[in-house]
Write a protein that holds these residues in place. Structure first.
Motif, PDB file in Angstrom:
ATOM      1  N   ARG A   1       0.867  -1.224  -0.041  1.00  0.00           N
ATOM      2  CA  ARG A   1       0.008  -0.022  -0.081  1.00  0.00           C
ATOM      3  C   ARG A   1       0.889   1.300   0.385  1.00  0.00           C
ATOM      4  NH1 ARG A   1      -5.157  -0.384  -1.767  1.00  0.00           N
ATOM      5  NH2 ARG A   1      -6.075  -2.414  -1.065  1.00  0.00           N
TER       6      ARG A   1
ATOM      7  N   GLU B   1     -10.852  -1.723   5.274  1.00  0.00           N
ATOM      8  CA  GLU B   1     -10.465  -0.643   4.449  1.00  0.00           C
ATOM      9  C   GLU B   1     -11.094   0.621   4.667  1.00  0.00           C
ATOM     10  OE1 GLU B   1      -9.583  -2.449   0.080  1.00  0.00           O
ATOM     11  OE2 GLU B   1     -11.741  -2.649   0.587  1.00  0.00           O
TER      12      GLU B   1
ATOM     13  N   THR C   1     -12.595  -0.944  -1.191  1.00  0.00           N
ATOM     14  CA  THR C   1     -11.661   0.322  -1.596  1.00  0.00           C
ATOM     15  C   THR C   1     -12.205   1.648  -1.662  1.00  0.00           C
ATOM     16  OG1 THR C   1     -10.611  -1.337  -2.856  1.00  0.00           O
ATOM     17  CG2 THR C   1      -9.293   0.818  -2.604  1.00  0.00           C
TER      18      THR C   1
ATOM     19  N   TRP D   1     -15.435   3.919  -5.000  1.00  0.00           N
ATOM     20  CA  TRP D   1     -15.023   2.786  -4.638  1.00  0.00           C
ATOM     21  C   TRP D   1     -15.131   1.752  -5.961  1.00  0.00           C
ATOM     22  CZ3 TRP D   1     -19.935   5.022  -3.629  1.00  0.00           C
ATOM     23  CH2 TRP D   1     -21.092   4.223  -4.237  1.00  0.00           C
ATOM     24  N   VAL D   2     -14.772   0.549  -5.669  1.00  0.00           N
ATOM     25  CA  VAL D   2     -14.638  -0.576  -6.604  1.00  0.00           C
ATOM     26  C   VAL D   2     -15.569  -1.596  -6.392  1.00  0.00           C
ATOM     27  CG1 VAL D   2     -13.076  -2.333  -7.764  1.00  0.00           C
ATOM     28  CG2 VAL D   2     -12.036  -0.118  -7.163  1.00  0.00           C
TER      29      VAL D   2
ATOM     30  N   SER E   1      -8.648  -1.225  -9.643  1.00  0.00           N
ATOM     31  CA  SER E   1      -8.569  -0.102  -8.686  1.00  0.00           C
ATOM     32  C   SER E   1      -8.793   1.258  -9.361  1.00  0.00           C
ATOM     33  CB  SER E   1      -7.174  -0.282  -8.297  1.00  0.00           C
ATOM     34  OG  SER E   1      -6.218  -0.250  -9.091  1.00  0.00           O
ATOM     35  N   SER E   2      -8.911   2.163  -8.448  1.00  0.00           N
ATOM     36  CA  SER E   2      -9.358   3.503  -8.922  1.00  0.00           C
ATOM     37  C   SER E   2      -9.044   4.414  -7.852  1.00  0.00           C
ATOM     38  CB  SER E   2     -10.849   3.614  -9.363  1.00  0.00           C
ATOM     39  OG  SER E   2     -11.561   3.408  -8.105  1.00  0.00           O
TER      40      SER E   2
ATOM     41  N   ASP F   1      -3.700  -5.056  -7.570  1.00  0.00           N
ATOM     42  CA  ASP F   1      -3.855  -3.437  -7.123  1.00  0.00           C
ATOM     43  C   ASP F   1      -2.875  -2.738  -6.841  1.00  0.00           C
ATOM     44  OD1 ASP F   1      -5.093  -1.554  -6.067  1.00  0.00           O
ATOM     45  OD2 ASP F   1      -5.950  -2.548  -4.296  1.00  0.00           O
TER      46      ASP F   1
ATOM     47  N   SER G   1      -2.635   0.221  -6.184  1.00  0.00           N
ATOM     48  CA  SER G   1      -2.817   1.209  -5.096  1.00  0.00           C
ATOM     49  C   SER G   1      -2.792   2.803  -5.406  1.00  0.00           C
ATOM     50  CB  SER G   1      -1.997   1.184  -3.833  1.00  0.00           C
ATOM     51  OG  SER G   1      -2.333   1.841  -2.815  1.00  0.00           O
TER      52      SER G   1
END
Length: 886
Positions: A512, A690, A746, A761-762, A802-803, A853, A855
């Motif tokens: 992360r 999260e 997330t 969020w995803v 991810s976003s 991911d 991050s």
């Protein structure tokens, strides 16, 4: 042998490498490796329009017979080996043979003498053939001078005899004659020796060293200099490790009129160049290109020298910021010609479609800078390169590609040599397979090599696959057809686009990361990935992940950022969060989780703008006995700064101290003393995960993923609650942002335009066919409840991973990472006032990332600086900063 060799026959396609190299670079960039063959070809497609015109030059004994072909302005010369003799035949500029038959010019190696290497090159008013033969563990190098009409100027000349094997031989032009050059391997380096030849191909002196102990080299087209990569230490680093590509500095070594080497001139003193240096002439200057590792991510660099060998353009990164790249080749003017722009070819190190390779093309100027136009060329082979040519009106390429008419080729389409003609702007003007009636009904040659382009016309030499194998010069006319084009002109680079990509860390893989603004740049922190296994069985082991922080100034180049390690006892699942104090002295808090004596605890570390540690405190002091089968752990930290109820940091995390995973929060002051003790925020079945925090006037919003609605399935929805910043008590009931059947994870909270709060969020792909997941958005009211929700869906073949979003006072912008096979596409989008996303535009392709991911997190509200973690080709973890132009 000259040029790139492409083979095709009803049952095979093969190719031999020209002077270009592909990753990883070989120790000898100029060496041609053995041919590489594809599986047997399926039935041929329809024959389509008429084939290319060609002129048969001669017959070979068989498809594998040794032959050479060279060109001059007034024609060319074809030399073959047949019946133990060298046979030569001159051709006109259009390939028409001169005379009625080939000329016997002398004995060729035969019987117990092996012909190992050879080359034919123009020299003075004719040609010079130089070859290497070996017998009884002895190596001889010999030469033969030929007139323009193909007759021998004299007898064979023996140039030298050696015990060692010779790995490469070449002929360079020289006033009044030529220069024979050969290469010997000396362990992990190369020695290059030259011998001047007179107009009759006889030695005009004695062999003299040109280069000693270099890693790689390439000759200038006019023969006036050699470019080399020289190690900067007596022994190249990692020389004993075959998996490590050695590096050195780039030099230009001028050659005097007699062919002797002058003192080398440094072109790039940085000891970071891989051995694949290539040199070409563009607009009267020598442009050098090589793969360089100085900026952590490998990339292609260029430089230029003038006619006096002074560096006229300093080394610079040439290729765009799309991750790790490697040089394929650099094409420029043929000797005696002039082109205003050359052609640079490179490729992503790991990115390769299932059916072959994608090679990127750009024009290159005399100062080594690339034009804005881009093209992509498909190449259906491994470890080799297409043949490229330049002239004043455009560029030509012969590549291996599936051949089909009327549309995209099916999987079982045959792979044939294919000619592609590009305009000066890299637009694809024509494309069709190399076919001629000389080679029978299908017309496909077994082998093609020696592409040459001049005055808008290109030609190549082809040979057949059946004895007697015919050799022919093929005129590659540019014309419109319906054959599949294995090339495309890429769209012009319009916003949003990747403006610069910088690697700021290279080491362990990244779990992360987080980032915040500081004056003059950003401060990034990250925790590395470490799989701890069963914590209960390792009760007394400390954490083994690493916690790092790095100050990244605006405009910082890779290699100039110095990360600071804060801990070696971090826990990967603990995550990391960062928040800067917004009043008084600039101090930054970092929240993370450490494990000591088998127990995980939440920490806050205070650093200054450079990442220097100022203070550190434990936030939690919890005895963590295992409850039933659930270990007591802290994870998923979040952090925000507040001035309400006394300035300080609010830290939140997920804790299993009471059984299942619940959200907790606490507050520490500027000195990291706890002012509000641990407070449990959630109390529900199912696990929370999260956590994210955002301080707002009148309170603090906390968001998390919660599986309370589906505890057995573990599928969470996103919830938001508002806390009092003084007491951390809830000010309103928890609000679910959206109820979905898929798992939502997330979350991210950001201040949006007009004072609103935006959430994203995803949503993972559902258990239904064709689902690609989605990025979800919501605009929240003052209590954290959604007033508007929208969706940006993925696709079955490009699943959302991810976003991240960033909002300033006017607009919101974001990125979405989508899995595309073994690669990850990083796409950019904007959001309208009602949170409606625009269409996606790909910023980067991250090879080898797949469903990882990365991050991603924006460092600024304008969304111009994005940090993310993605592995390198070598498997190491990297933190990267991407500058985005919107």
């Amino acid at each position: 042998m000259n040029g790139t060799f492409l083979r095709a026959a009803p049952a095979l396609v093969a190719i031999l490498l020209s002077s270009a190299c592909t990753p990883p670079p070989s120790m000898t960039p100029t060496r041609k490796p053995p041919g590489l063959k594809t599986p047997p070809a399926p039935p041929a497609p329809p024959m389509g329009p008429q084939m290319f015109a060609a002129t048969a030059v001669d017959d070979l004994e068989n498809a594998e017979s040794v032959h050479y072909f060279a060109r001059r302005r007034d024609g060319g010369l074809f030399v073959s080996v047949r019946g133990g003799r060298f046979l030569a035949r001159a051709v006109a500029p259009d390939g028409t043979p001169k005379g009625t038959t080939s000329t016997d010019v002398g004995a060729a190696p035969s019987g117990d003498v092996d012909l190992v290497l050879g080359t034919l090159k123009p020299a003075a008013d004719g040609y010079v053939l130089v070859w290497v033969e070996r017998a009884a563990d002895r190596t001889k190098i010999a030469s033969l001078a030929l007139a323009a009409d193909g007759t021998a100027k004299g007898a064979r000349s023996d140039l030298t005899e050696l015990d060692d094997e010779v790995s490469w031989v070449d002929v360079l032009p020289r006033d009044g004659g030529s220069l024979a050059v050969w290469e010997r391997s000396t362990g992990n380096t190369l020695d290059v020796v030259g011998l001047a030849l007179d107009a009759k191909g006889a030695p005009a002196g004695t062999p003299a060293p040109l280069l000693s102990g270099v890693l790689g080299w390439n000759a200038a087209p006019d023969g006036r200099a050699l470019a080399a990569v020289a190690p900067t230490a007596a022994k190249p680093a990692d020389a004993e490790d075959p998996g490590v590509v050695p590096t050195g500095k780039v030099e230009i070594v001028p050659l005097d009129a007699s062919g002797k080497a002058k003192p080398p001139i440094d072109v790039s003193a940085s000891p970071t160049a891989q051995p694949d240096v290539t040199v070409a002439e563009v607009a009267g200057k020598l442009v050098l290109a090589w793969t360089d590792v100085r900026e952590i991510d490998v990339a292609v660099w260029t430089a230029a020298v003038d006619r006096a060998f002074a560096v006229s353009a300093a080394p610079r990164r040439a290729t765009p910021p799309t991750g790790e790249q490697a040089l394929v080749t650099l094409a420029g003017a043929s000797p005696g010609d002039m082109v205003e722009r050359g052609l640079l070819a490179w490729e992503d190190v790991l990115r390769a479609p299932p059916e072959g390779r994608q090679i990127h093309l750009a024009t290159v100027a005399a100062d080594g800078t690339l034009g804005k136009e881009r093209a992509t060329l498909s190449f259906h082979a491994d470890g080799v390169a297409p043949d490229l040519g330049c002239d004043a009106s455009g560029f030509g390429a012969v590549t291996l590609a599936p051949a089909w008419q009327g549309g995209p080729p099916p999987e079982d389409a045959p792979v044939w040599p294919t000619f592609v003609r590009f305009g000066l702007d890299l637009s694809v003007q024509s494309a069709e397979p190399v076919r001629t009636t000389v080679f029978g009904a299908e017309g496909v040659p077994y082998l093609v090599h020696g592409l040459s382009c001049a005055a808008g016309a290109c030609s190549t030499l082809g040979t057949g696959g059946e004895a007697p194998a015919k050799a022919a010069v093929i005129a590659l006319t540019s014309r419109k057809t319906d054959w599949y084009a294995p090339a495309r002109r890429d769209p012009d680079d319009a916003p949003p686009r990747a403006a610069a990509l910088t690697a700021v860390y290279n080491g362990e893989q990244i779990a992360r990361l987080a980032v915040t603004d500081v004056p003059g740049g950003h401060l990034s922190t990250w925790v590395t990935y470490y799989a701890e296994g069963d914590i209960g069985e390792r009760a007394r082991k400390d954490g083994s992940a690493e916690l790092w922080v790095a100050a990244v100034p605006d405009g910082a180049k890779a290699g100039t950022v110095t990360p600071v390690q804060l801990s070696k006892k971090a826990v990967s699942v603990g995550g990391v969060a960062i928040a800067a104090a917004q009043s008084g002295k600039r101090e930054i808090g970092i929240a993370w989780v450490a494990r000591e004596r088998g127990e995980s605890q939440v920490y806050v570390t205070k650093v200054d703008e450079t990442g220097k540690k100022l203070a550190q405190k434990k936030v939690t002091l919890v005895a963590r006995p295992k409850k039933a089968s659930i270990p007591s752990e802290a994870s998923d930290v979040a952090l925000t700064w507040t001035t309400e109820g006394g300035e300080g940091w609010i830290v939140s995390w997920v804790d299993t101290r009471d059984g299942n995973a619940e959200v907790y929060a606490a507050k520490v002051d500027r000195q990291l003393a706890k002012t509000v003790p641990d407070k449990r925020i959630t109390d529900a079945p199912g696990d929370a995960a999260e956590v994210q925090l955002l301080a707002r006037p009148g309170g603090v919003l906390v968001a998390w993923s919660d599986a309370r609605q589906k505890p057995e399935e573990g599928k969470g929805d996103i919830y938001v609650a508002k806390l009092d910043a003084r007491s951390l008590a809830k000010q309103s009931p928890e609000a679910r942002l959206a109820a979905t059947s898929a798992h939502s994870r997330t979350p991210q909270l950001v201040p949006g335009p007009g004072g609103a709060v935006w959430a994203t969020w995803v949503e993972d792909a559902a258990d239904t066919e064709g689902s690609g997941g989605a990025v979800r958005f919501a605009v929240l009211d003052d209590r954290g409840a959604p007033t508007t929700t929208t969706t940006l869906p993925g696709a079955a073949n490009r699943v959302i991973v991810s976003s991240a979003i960033a909002c300033d006072d006017k607009a919101c912008r974001g990125v979405a990472a989508k899995a595309d096979g073994d690669a990850l596409l990083l796409d950019a989008f904007s959001l309208g006032p009602a949170a409606q996303p625009t269409s996606l535009r790909t910023l980067l392709t991250l090879p080898g990332a797949g469903t990882a991911d990365i991050s991603p997190v924006f460092a600024d509200r304008a969304g111009t600086s994005l940090f993310f973690g993605a592995d390198a080709a070598a498997g190491t973890g990297r933190v990267r900063r991407l500058q985005i132009t919107w």
